[in-house]
Design an enzyme around this catalytic site. Structure first.
Site, PDB file in Angstrom:
ATOM      1  N   CYS A  84       0.821  -1.219   0.000  1.00 36.65           N
ATOM      2  CA  CYS A  84       0.000   0.000   0.000  1.00 36.65           C
ATOM      3  C   CYS A  84       0.852   1.264   0.000  1.00 36.65           C
ATOM      4  CB  CYS A  84      -0.912   0.017   1.223  1.00 36.65           C
ATOM      5  SG  CYS A  84      -2.009  -1.401   1.367  1.00 36.65           S
ATOM      6  N   ASN A  89      -2.887  -9.431   7.106  1.00 40.37           N
ATOM      7  CA  ASN A  89      -2.200  -9.603   8.385  1.00 40.37           C
ATOM      8  C   ASN A  89      -3.075 -10.345   9.398  1.00 40.37           C
ATOM      9  OD1 ASN A  89       0.577  -8.169   8.634  1.00 40.37           O
ATOM     10  ND2 ASN A  89      -0.642  -6.791   7.378  1.00 40.37           N
ATOM     11  N   TRP A 120     -23.618  17.518  15.949  1.00 41.31           N
ATOM     12  CA  TRP A 120     -24.086  16.303  15.288  1.00 41.31           C
ATOM     13  C   TRP A 120     -23.040  15.962  14.230  1.00 41.31           C
ATOM     14  CZ3 TRP A 120     -27.997  12.971  16.280  1.00 41.31           C
ATOM     15  CH2 TRP A 120     -28.975  13.369  17.212  1.00 41.31           C
TER      16      TRP A 120
END
Length: 460
Positions: A48, A312, A441
């Site tokens: 990655c 993993n 919120w």
């Protein structure tokens, strides 16, 4: 005293070496011999991180390696680099391995076999696809080969084929290296891991950083010059000059060995396992990482989701079970994050088309929010899209596209999906709030409130 057993691991990256390391923690060399074969030059690395190495954020491949071959060997693992397993003999409980440098072959018996062969970049059978200058990016060896091409190239034009995670990340990396980048994409919008309305935001961001995006365009061939090297990418309607081409079309499970051995494969070609990562129907064979399919906890189907996080975990489960313990991998909800420049991209659960394919009736809502209280300095916009089951209100999926502070909010939804919460239950979640971190919120809760209202309005 029990006879010493042998564990053979095929593949030296995340799943394979995690399995070997965990098994070694549980069983010493006097009980368990561990032999691992890796066809490449590196082990236990972060694939990655390759786009960030190419883009200059990471100084070199060493920074991406979690554990070197020498460290594995010091722990009592017989790790053999540059060695490819070419055959699995299930009935004979052995594998045939070939040293790629010398060509020498040998059979190795096993008591426990772990298949962690990973995935390979998709290379469609197009004219010129194997020309010098055309690169897939899956391993550190691939990253090193690409960098060598970039250093040698006399021009500064790059074409990226495909606009998935790797394609988008590589396009940004090439821009940062000073290349003029064209991204050619078969879909209507980049990132087919998002719904099209959310993918359009990614397209706008890429254009904003100078990347030419060509959507709904199928590549028909790779054109080469007199020296045989790539010079352009052709679609049905146009040609795009290129000194280097990067394939970001996606990956497919590397399961040719398993297929030839008669092991069970799923719809996408990945190995099928039970919850303990044991290959179905085979007591002494395990598989993990990018070569397997896993259970989607939302749809109930198996899916191929090649991510290092899963690999993993697979390795830990396999190593625990081979080492005499007990562990399971229950499945995934399909969480992933990425970025283009400062635009953060996240998704978890099902997209609209996936929910429809699973036969689910659902509602969708989209909300605009901010990363912090609107009055607090630095508040950045984000868009949240949420899917909920029409009758029950069960959360089905969330997509988020926004600036700093957007992507990791998807983790709230990932936990909610795993717990099978409804959107009504989500509205009561006790999440952290302070103006520098979130509106009162939070964006995901705003979407949950709106989704709950849509469920009630739909009336089942």
């Amino acid at each position: 005293m029990a006879a010493r057993q042998r564990m053979v691991v095929i593949g030296g990256d995340a799943a394979g070496m995690s399995a070997a390391s965990q098994a070694r923690r549980l069983r010493g060399p006097e009980e368990l011999e561990i032999v691992a074969f890796e066809r490449g030059s590196f082990t236990s690395y972060s694939a990655c991180g390759i786009p960030y190495w190419v883009g200059g954020d990471v100084p070199g491949p060493d920074a991406l390696i979690a554990r070197t071959p020498e460290e594995h060997r010091e722990r009592g693992i017989d790790l053999r680099l540059g060695t490819e397993v070419e055959e699995i003999d299930v009935s004979g409980r052995r594998v045939r391995a070939r040293d790629l440098a010398s060509g020498e072959e040998a059979w190795w018996g096993y008591d426990r076999l772990v298949i962690a062969t990973g995935a390979r970049p998709v290379r469609p059978p197009l004219p010129g696809i194997d020309a010098p200058g055309v690169h897939g990016v899956q391993t550190l060896d691939d990253g090193r080969a690409l960098l060598e091409t970039l250093d040698r190239a006399t021009g500064r034009r790059a074409v990226v084929v495909g606009a998935g995670y790797i394609g988008v990340e590589m396009a940004e990396a090439l821009v940062r290296r000073g290349y003029q980048v064209t991204l050619v994409n078969a879909a209507e919008q980049p990132m087919t891991t998002l719904d099209p309305d959310m993918g359009r935001l990614v397209d706008e961001a890429m254009r904003g950083m100078g990347i030419e995006t060509v959507n709904a365009a199928e590549v028909t061939k790779i054109l080469t010059g007199g020296d045989g090297r790539v010079r352009a990418v052709a679609t049905e309607h146009a040609e795009y000059p290129a000194d280097v081409v990067v394939l970001g079309i996606g990956v497919t499970p590397r399961t040719e060995l398993a297929r030839a051995a008669g092991l069970p494969l799923g719809p996408s070609g990945g190995l099928l396992t039970d919850l303990g990562m044991r290959v179905r129907g085979h007591e002494d064979i395990w598989a993990g990482g990018d070569c397997v399919e896993v259970l989607d906890l939302v749809s109930g189907d198996t899916r191929h989701i090649p991510l290092g996080t899963h690999a993993n975990k697979h390795g830990q489960v396999i190593g625990t079970n081979v080492g005499g313990g007990y562990a399971t991998f229950p499945g995934v909800v399909g969480t992933a994050v990425s970025k283009v420049c400062d635009l953060e991209i996240a998704r978890t659960g099902l997209l609209e088309r996936q929910a429809a394919a699973a036969g689910l009736r659902f509602v969708t809502v989209t909300v605009e929010s901010t990363s912090r209280a609107g009055y607090y300095p630095g508040a950045r916009p984000m868009r949240v899209k949420m899917l909920a089951e029409r009758r029950t209100g069960r959360l089905l999926g969330v997509q988020i596209v926004g600036r700093e502070g957007a992507a990791k909010r998807v983790d709230i939804a990932a936990v909610a999906l795993t717990a099978r919460l409804t959107v009504e239950q989500m509205t009561a979640l006790d999440l952290g709030y302070a103006p520098p971190f979130s509106p009162v919120w939070g964006p995901v809760l705003v979407a949950a409130r709106k989704a709950f209202a849509a469920v009630r309005a739909a009336g089942g």
